[in-house]
Design a protein around this motif. Structure first.
Motif, PDB file in Angstrom:
ATOM      1  N   GLN A   2       0.891  -1.155   0.083  1.00  0.00           N
ATOM      2  CA  GLN A   2       0.133   0.051  -0.056  1.00  0.00           C
ATOM      3  C   GLN A   2       0.661   1.471   0.090  1.00  0.00           C
ATOM      4  OE1 GLN A   2      -2.501  -0.255   3.420  1.00  0.00           O
ATOM      5  NE2 GLN A   2      -3.892  -1.308   2.318  1.00  0.00           N
ATOM      6  N   TRP A   3       1.906   1.061   0.898  1.00  0.00           N
ATOM      7  CA  TRP A   3       3.021   2.296   0.728  1.00  0.00           C
ATOM      8  C   TRP A   3       3.304   2.598  -0.745  1.00  0.00           C
ATOM      9  CZ3 TRP A   3       8.045   2.289  -0.181  1.00  0.00           C
ATOM     10  CH2 TRP A   3       8.545   3.553   0.020  1.00  0.00           C
ATOM     11  N   VAL A   8       3.288   5.549  -5.602  1.00  0.00           N
ATOM     12  CA  VAL A   8       3.322   5.656  -7.114  1.00  0.00           C
ATOM     13  C   VAL A   8       2.161   6.626  -7.664  1.00  0.00           C
ATOM     14  CG1 VAL A   8       2.634   4.244  -9.332  1.00  0.00           C
ATOM     15  CG2 VAL A   8       4.386   3.364  -7.557  1.00  0.00           C
ATOM     16  N   ARG A   9       0.981   6.304  -6.746  1.00  0.00           N
ATOM     17  CA  ARG A   9       0.030   7.088  -7.180  1.00  0.00           C
ATOM     18  C   ARG A   9       0.566   8.652  -6.812  1.00  0.00           C
ATOM     19  NH1 ARG A   9      -4.789   5.606  -3.649  1.00  0.00           N
ATOM     20  NH2 ARG A   9      -4.623   3.847  -5.156  1.00  0.00           N
ATOM     21  N   GLY A  10       1.100   9.145  -5.866  1.00  0.00           N
ATOM     22  CA  GLY A  10       1.638  10.357  -5.605  1.00  0.00           C
ATOM     23  C   GLY A  10       2.416  10.872  -6.776  1.00  0.00           C
ATOM     24  N   LYS A  15       3.362  13.972 -11.420  1.00  0.00           N
ATOM     25  CA  LYS A  15       3.578  14.072 -13.017  1.00  0.00           C
ATOM     26  C   LYS A  15       2.459  14.484 -13.875  1.00  0.00           C
ATOM     27  CE  LYS A  15       7.134  10.534 -12.904  1.00  0.00           C
ATOM     28  NZ  LYS A  15       7.432   9.106 -13.590  1.00  0.00           N
ATOM     29  N   LEU A  16       1.291  14.281 -13.391  1.00  0.00           N
ATOM     30  CA  LEU A  16       0.126  14.576 -13.924  1.00  0.00           C
ATOM     31  C   LEU A  16      -0.123  15.964 -13.770  1.00  0.00           C
ATOM     32  CD1 LEU A  16      -2.618  13.685 -15.544  1.00  0.00           C
ATOM     33  CD2 LEU A  16      -3.695  13.533 -13.506  1.00  0.00           C
ATOM     34  N   ALA A  17       0.069  16.514 -12.686  1.00  0.00           N
ATOM     35  CA  ALA A  17       0.023  18.089 -12.553  1.00  0.00           C
ATOM     36  C   ALA A  17       1.026  18.819 -13.218  1.00  0.00           C
ATOM     37  CB  ALA A  17       0.062  18.446 -10.698  1.00  0.00           C
TER      38      ALA A  17
END
Length: 191
Positions: A2-3, A8-10, A15-17
């Motif tokens: 989960q960490w 990866v989500r962060g 990267k998306l931002a």
């Protein structure tokens, strides 16, 4: 696990931002370029029109046409210390592109011995402003048996009147009936 997924989500969100920021920046640049292109196009159109106009003007022609229009009241002017205004109508219409009339001034000076032939006249088209005025100044004194002749251009606008005004501003004539002036329209300029 989960960490790792959060990390990866962060990273993906970061990267998306960054990607969204880059896209916004690129969209602004595209918009600025499009605006600049529109301005350039407008400037180019103005420059093209100016160049075309200049070419049209350089290709324009003017023409001098000689004529002989007599006005009986102006055939033998011998005024002495008087002012008169002669308003004469042109006998035939001029071409619509007429830009000037040519008026001849003829002085017949016969007598000498302290005689005078002075005549100062303002000539213009009826209805024209001060810019359309031609000032004729003639001062002949003690000249025996001479003639004087010259021509002047009077601005003309066919949208105005077909009348020409000869306003005598001053006159002085001595020496008998052999000193006189004659004013005629002897041509016109078209363009």
């Amino acid at each position: 696990k989960q960490w790792y997924q959060r990390r990866v989500r962060g990273d993906l969100e970061l990267k998306l931002a960054k990607l969204e920021s880059t896209i916004d920046h690129l969209q602004k640049q595209v918009s600025d370029l499009q605006l600049g292109q529109v301005k350039q196009g407008a400037e180019l159109k103005v420059a093209t029109n100016m160049a075309s106009s200049a070419l049209d003007q350089s290709n324009s022609t003017w023409s001098l046409t000689r004529t002989q229009i007599l006005f009986p009241s102006l055939e033998k002017i011998a005024l002495h210390q008087t002012t008169e205004t002669y308003t004469e109508t042109l006998p035939t219409p001029l071409p619509v592109n007429t830009r000037a009339l040519i008026v001849s001034v003829f002085c017949y000076f016969w007598n000498g011995a302290n005689s005078h032939a002075y005549l100062n006249v303002d000539v213009q088209q009826e209805g024209s402003d001060e810019g359309g005025l031609a000032r004729l100044e003639n001062t002949h004194f003690n000249v025996y048996a001479n003639t004087f002749y010259y021509e002047v251009m009077i601005p003309w606008d066919t949208a105005l009147s077909d009348k020409i005004v000869f306003a005598v501003k001053s006159s002085y004539q001595t020496g008998g009936d052999k000193n006189w002036y004659r004013l005629r329209v002897v041509g016109y300029v078209t363009a």
